[in-house]
Design a protein around this motif. Structure first.
Motif, PDB file in Angstrom:
ATOM      1  N   UNK A 102       0.812  -1.212   0.000  1.00 41.66           N
ATOM      2  CA  UNK A 102       0.000   0.000   0.000  1.00 41.66           C
ATOM      3  C   UNK A 102       0.842   1.256   0.000  1.00 41.66           C
ATOM      4  N   UNK A 259      -6.886  -9.140   3.263  1.00 45.18           N
ATOM      5  CA  UNK A 259      -6.441  -8.769   1.910  1.00 45.18           C
ATOM      6  C   UNK A 259      -7.201  -9.576   0.857  1.00 45.18           C
ATOM      7  N   UNK A 263     -10.381  -8.085  -1.797  1.00 50.09           N
ATOM      8  CA  UNK A 263     -10.412  -8.213  -3.261  1.00 50.09           C
ATOM      9  C   UNK A 263     -11.751  -8.770  -3.730  1.00 50.09           C
ATOM     10  N   UNK A 266     -14.141  -6.061  -3.575  1.00 49.27           N
ATOM     11  CA  UNK A 266     -13.872  -5.105  -4.662  1.00 49.27           C
ATOM     12  C   UNK A 266     -14.531  -5.570  -5.958  1.00 49.27           C
ATOM     13  N   UNK A 287      -4.109   2.236   2.439  1.00 55.88           N
ATOM     14  CA  UNK A 287      -3.492   2.458   1.131  1.00 55.88           C
ATOM     15  C   UNK A 287      -3.414   1.213   0.269  1.00 55.88           C
ATOM     16  N   UNK A 288      -3.832   0.071   0.791  1.00 63.32           N
ATOM     17  CA  UNK A 288      -3.656  -1.182   0.050  1.00 63.32           C
ATOM     18  C   UNK A 288      -4.966  -1.856  -0.334  1.00 63.32           C
ATOM     19  N   UNK A 289      -6.077  -1.476   0.293  1.00 61.27           N
ATOM     20  CA  UNK A 289      -7.348  -2.078  -0.094  1.00 61.27           C
ATOM     21  C   UNK A 289      -7.975  -1.207  -1.174  1.00 61.27           C
ATOM     22  N   UNK A 290      -8.372  -1.829  -2.278  1.00 59.48           N
ATOM     23  CA  UNK A 290      -8.887  -1.017  -3.384  1.00 59.48           C
ATOM     24  C   UNK A 290     -10.179  -0.276  -3.061  1.00 59.48           C
TER      25      UNK A 290
END
Ligand SMILES: [Mg+2]
Lengths: 334, 388
Positions: A102, A259, A263, A266, A287-290
C-alpha cells in the motif's frame, strides 16, 4: 528463515502478547485472549513451527485447514497471521502498510462508542473526549433498534460529531434478533429523523435473503457483524447481494484473509470497513485495499491498550514509518 | 527508493514452431514482444514482459514513487483510467507497469516474487498446451509426448472447425500423454469460435468418447448467459476469462455463476489485477489457472494464488533474448531463488532481433474466423498439414 518458537506473555488481565521467533533473529508480535494461549501454541506447533514466516499466503491456508470450523482456533489462526505479517515486515525493515504494497495514506475512521447508556457519565465523557481529542467525523453506536433511548443516543452522537463534519456519518450496530418487518419499520422510523450511513447486523447474518430484504427496504447501507467472516460465511451474503458494505476484522481473518476478502468485495464494488483492533493497526490497510471505506476506532488515542505509531488527528489515522505493525509494546507485567 | 525512468523495447522473434487456433488454423511463427525496464535511483531495474508500447502515457503516475507501494500505485493508475476505461492498450501498459513494480518490490527484498507474494514453495503444476491447430498429427503427438516425458499429465487441444478431426486429435494427445499418467487430463479450447448451442452439441459429442476437465471459451468472453448455458448442459467444466482485462470484467461471470474455471493472464491488469481475480474466485470456490507466457514468468504469481490448479505451458521457443531460471520437471514448473521474476535480458540478442527482424509466417493478433458463432468453416486443403 524459519520459525523457531512461539512465546506468549501477559499484556494485561485480558490479553497476552504472542511473539513469533525466527532463526534469523527477527520476531513478530500480536495479541491474543488469555483463554486461547494453549490453542494458539498448539496451532503454532501444528502449522507454523519450522516454516518460513514469509510464506504468509500458504501458511494462512495451512492454519485454516487445521482450524476447521472451530471459531476459537480460527481466532488463533488470525492472531498468528497478524504476528507473521509483523515478522515479515520487520525482517524487511518496512512498515506493514508498505509490506502489503500500500501507499502511506491516511485512513478514514469512525469512533465506536459501543453500548454505553444514554446520559450516563461514561458515555458523556467518551463523547466529549472523542469530540475534543481527535476530530472524529464518523461514529458508531451499539443498540437494539427497539431501545427507548436509541434516538436520543444517535442525536447526542451526531451532535458530538457535527462540529467536524456536515452531515456526520452514523453507523448503528443493531445486533438485531427481531422479526424482519418490525426491523424494517424500526429502521425506517429512525431514518425519518436521521441520515444513517450504515446499519450493522440488522438481521441474523446466516439468513442471507433476509439481510438482503432489509437492505432493499431501507436507505442505509447494510453491513455484516463479525459473525460473518471468512469466505465460508461471507459467500452466501455475496451471492445474495445482501451487503452494501463488508466489514472485515483481523481478529477473524488476519492480515492475509482481510487482503483476500477485500479483493472479493472489490469485485462487487463493496466498500470495506475494518473493525477495531488495539493500536488501531487497521490503518495500515487504507493504502492497500482497493475499496477501503472506514476504520473503526474503539479506544481513544490517550487510553489505548496498545499504544502504536498510528497517529489520529482530524478524523484520520495515519500509520508511521516504524517497521512492522508499529506497536509500542509495554513492558511485560509481572 | 524512487522510480526515476523507464525504457520500453519492442521486437519480434521467430518461434521454433507455429502456433494456431480455430480462428487462424494456418498458424503464425513470428511473434511480437516487448520488454519494459523500470529504473530506480538505487540501480535496481524492474523488468516485465508484455505487448506494451505507450508506457509514457502512464509513467507520470509512478515517477518519483516508491516501487514497494505497488498496490497503492495500482489503485492510483486504476483511478486515473476511470473515464477512458481500463481497456485495450491502456490495460497492456497498466499490466506491464504493475508487473515491473512487483519485480522491483521482490528484488528490493532480495527474494523471488513467489516468496514476496507469500507462497511456501516456488513450484507450480503444469499442463501442456500445444496451440496446436497447425501441427500435423505426428507433430501433435511429438509435442505432447515430449511434455509427458517431463512429467506433464494433462493437455489442452485447440479445436473447433472439424469435430471428427478434433476427436481424432484428442485421442492422439491422450495417447501421447499416457506415458505420464494412466488417465491423462484432457482439455479443449475453441477460442470463442462456437455459439453456446454449438458448444453444447460438440462438447456433448466429445464427452461420449472422452472425459474432459474443461472446455475453454465455449462462448464469447462477456456472455455470462451463454457460458452458463453451456456449463449447465454439459458435464465438462467451462473455463474462460483469458481475454478479459480486469476483475471488473470478470465480476459478471462470477456473480452469474457462468464460469467453472477462470483463466488468468499477465494482461489482467498486472500481478495485482490477477491476484484480485484469484482472490474473488477463491471466495466463490472457482479454481483458477494461469495462462502461458514467455519463460513461464507468471508461474511466480501462480505459485502464490489461492485455488490455483495448473498453469498452461506452451514452450514454442519465445525466450531468444531472455535469460531465466526455471524449468519443467516431474510435471511442475520449478522456480529458483533468483530475485523478482527471475528474468534477465540479453541486450546483445535483443539489439540483433531489433536490427534484423526475423521473417516468417506472422499475423498477430489473430482475427476472428469466418462462420464463428454460426456455422463451421473447416480448414481448407493445405490450410493445415492435416486438412485435405
Ligand atoms: Mg485459451
Amino acid at each position: 528463515m524459519k520459525l523457531t518458537s512461539c512465546k506468549i506473555t501477559p499484556v494485561n488481565t485480558r490479553i497476552s502478547r504472542i511473539r513469533l521467533l525466527s532463526d534469523a533473529g527477527a520476531e513478530g508480535s500480536w495479541v491474543i485472549d488469555h483463554d486461547l494461549h494453549t490453542m494458539a501454541e498448539s496451532l503454532f506447533s501444528a502449522a507454523l513451527a519450522g516454516q518460513d514466516p514469509r510464506a504468509t499466503a500458504s501458511l494462512w491456508r495451512n492454519m485454516l485447514d487445521h482450524a476447521g470450523d472451530n471459531l476459537q482456533a480460527r481466532i488463533c489462526a488470525a492472531a498468528l497471521d497478524v504476528a507473521l505479517w509483523d515478522l515479515k515486515s520487520v525482517s524487511g525493515n518496512e512498515p506493514l502498510w508498505r509490506k502489503i504494497g500500500g501507499a502511506r495514506k491516511p485512513a478514514n475512521i469512525h469512533f465506536s462508542i459501543g453500548g454505553c447508556k444514554a446520559g450516563s457519565g461514561e458515555e458523556d465523557r467518551r463523547l466529549h473526549e472523542a469530540l475534543s481529542a481527535s476530530g472524529f467525523r464518523e461514529g458508531r453506536l451499539d443498540s437494539p433498534l427497539d431501545a427507548d433511548d436509541l434516538a436520543l443516543r444517535i442525536e447526542r452522537l451526531a451532535s458530538a460529531l457535527a462540529q467536524d463534519a456536515q452531515p456526520p456519518a452514523l453507523y448503528v450496530n443493531a445486533r438485531e434478533q427481531g422479526a424482519l418487518k418490525d426491523t424494517i419499520a424500526a429502521i425506517r422510523t429512525l431514518e425519518q429523523r436521521f441520515d444513517i450511513t450504515g446499519i450493522e447486523a440488522p438481521f441474523p447474518m446466516w439468513d442471507a435473503s433476509g439481510v438482503r430484504r432489509i437492505s432493499e427496504n431501507i436507505r442505509a447501507a447494510v453491513f455484516n457483524d463479525l459473525s460473518a467472516y471468512g469466505r465460508e460465511r461471507l459467500l452466501p451474503l455475496f451471492r445474495a447481494h445482501s451487503l452494501n458494505i463488508v466489514q472485515l476484522s483481523i481478529f477473524r481473518d488476519g492480515v492475509s484473509g482481510v487482503l483476500e476478502l477485500a479483493d472479493a468485495a472489490f469485485g462487487y464494488e463493496l466498500p470495506v470497513i475494518i473493525a477495531a483492533a488495539p493500536g488501531n493497526i487497521g490503518a495500515h490497510f487504507a493504502g492497500a485495499l482497493p475499496y477501503f471505506m472506514s476504520l473503526e476506532i474503539a479506544e481513544l488515542p490517550e487510553a489505548q491498550t496498545l499504544p502504536s505509531e498510528i497517529a489520529i488527528s482530524d478524523g484520520w489515522a495515519l500509520p508511521g514509518d516504524a517497521p512492522g505493525l508499529g506497536v509500542n509494546w509495554p513492558q511485560p507485567s509481572i | 527508493m524512487k522510480i526515476t525512468g523507464f525504457r520500453s523495447e519492442t521486437y519480434s522473434m521467430k518461434m521454433n514452431r507455429e502456433v494456431a487456433d480455430a480462428n487462424l488454423p494456418s498458424g503464425v511463427e513470428i511473434m511480437p514482444a516487448s520488454i519494459l525496464f523500470l529504473e530506480t535511483d538505487e540501480n535496481i531495474t524492474g523488468i516485465s514482459l508484455g505487448y506494451g508500447g505507450g508506457v509514457e502515457h502512464l509513467f507520470h503516475l509512478i515517477e518519483g514513487e516508491d516501487p514497494r507501494d505497488v498496490v497503492g500505485l495500482w489503485i492510483k493508475i486504476n483511478d486515473y483510467l476511470h473515464k477512458a476505461g481500463n481497456e485495450g492498450a491502456a490495460t497492456l501498459v497498466f499490466s506491464a507497469i504493475d508487473m515491473a513494480l512487483w519485480d522491483l518490490k521482490a528484488k528490493i527484498a532480495g527474494e523471488p516474487l513467489w516468496r514476496t507474494l507469500g507462497a511456501r514453495e516456488g513450484r507450480v503444476r503444469a499442463y501442456a498446451s500445444g496451440l496446436d491447430y497447425s501441427l500435423s498429427d505426428e507433430d501433435l503427438f511429438r509435442f505432447y509426448r515430449h511434455m509427458a516425458e517431463r512429467g506433464v499429465t494433462a493437455g489442452k487441444l485447440k479445436v473447433g472447425l472439424d469435430i471428427e478431426a478434433d476427436m481424432r486429435r484428442i485421442g492422439i494427445m491422450q495417447d501421447a500423454l499416457s506415458v505420464a499418467a494412466a488417465k491423462p487430463g484432457l482439455m479443449i479450447d475453441s477460442n470463442e469460435y462456437w455459439s453456446p448451442k454449438q458448444a453444447v452439441r460438440y462438447i456433448s459429442m466429445i464427452e461420449e468418447r472422452y472425459d474432459l476437465i474443461w472446455a475453454e471459451e465455449p462462448a464469447r468472453r462477456w456472455d455470462y448467459d451463454g457460458l452458463r448455458l453451456v456449463s449447465s448442459q454439459v458435464r465438462t467444466a467451462v473455463a474462460t476469462a483469458e481475454n478479459l482485462k480486469s476483475l471488473s470484467d470478470v465480476y459478471p461471470l462470477i456473480a452469474n455463476e457462468a464460469a467453472d474455471v477462470l483463466n488468468l493472464s499477465s494482461n489482467h491488469s498486472g500481478v495485482t489485477g490477477c491476484r484480485q481475480i484469484a482472490n474473488m474466485a477463491y471466495a466463490h470456490n472457482i479454481p483458477v489457472s494461469m495462462m502461458n507466457c514467455q519463460a513461464n514468468f507468471m508461474a511466480q504469481v501462480a505459485a502464490a494464488l489461492p485455488g490455483h490448479t495448473m498453469m498452461e505451458v506452451v514452450d514454442p521457443g519465445r525466450e531468444h533474448c531472455l535469460k531465466y531460471d526455471n524449468h519443467l520437471e516431474d510435471g511442475y514448473i520449478h522456480l529458483s531463488e533468483a530475485p523478482g521474476f527471475g528474468i534477465e535480458v540479453d541486450e546483445t540478442i535483443l539489439k540483433d532481433l531489433q536490427q534484423n527482424p526475423p521473417k516468417g509466417k506472422g499475423a498477430f493478433p489473430f482475427p476472428r474466423r469466418e462462420g464463428a458463432g454460426r456455422y463451421l468453416v473447416p480448414p481448407a486443403p493445405g490450410e493445415t498439414p492435416w486438412s485435405s
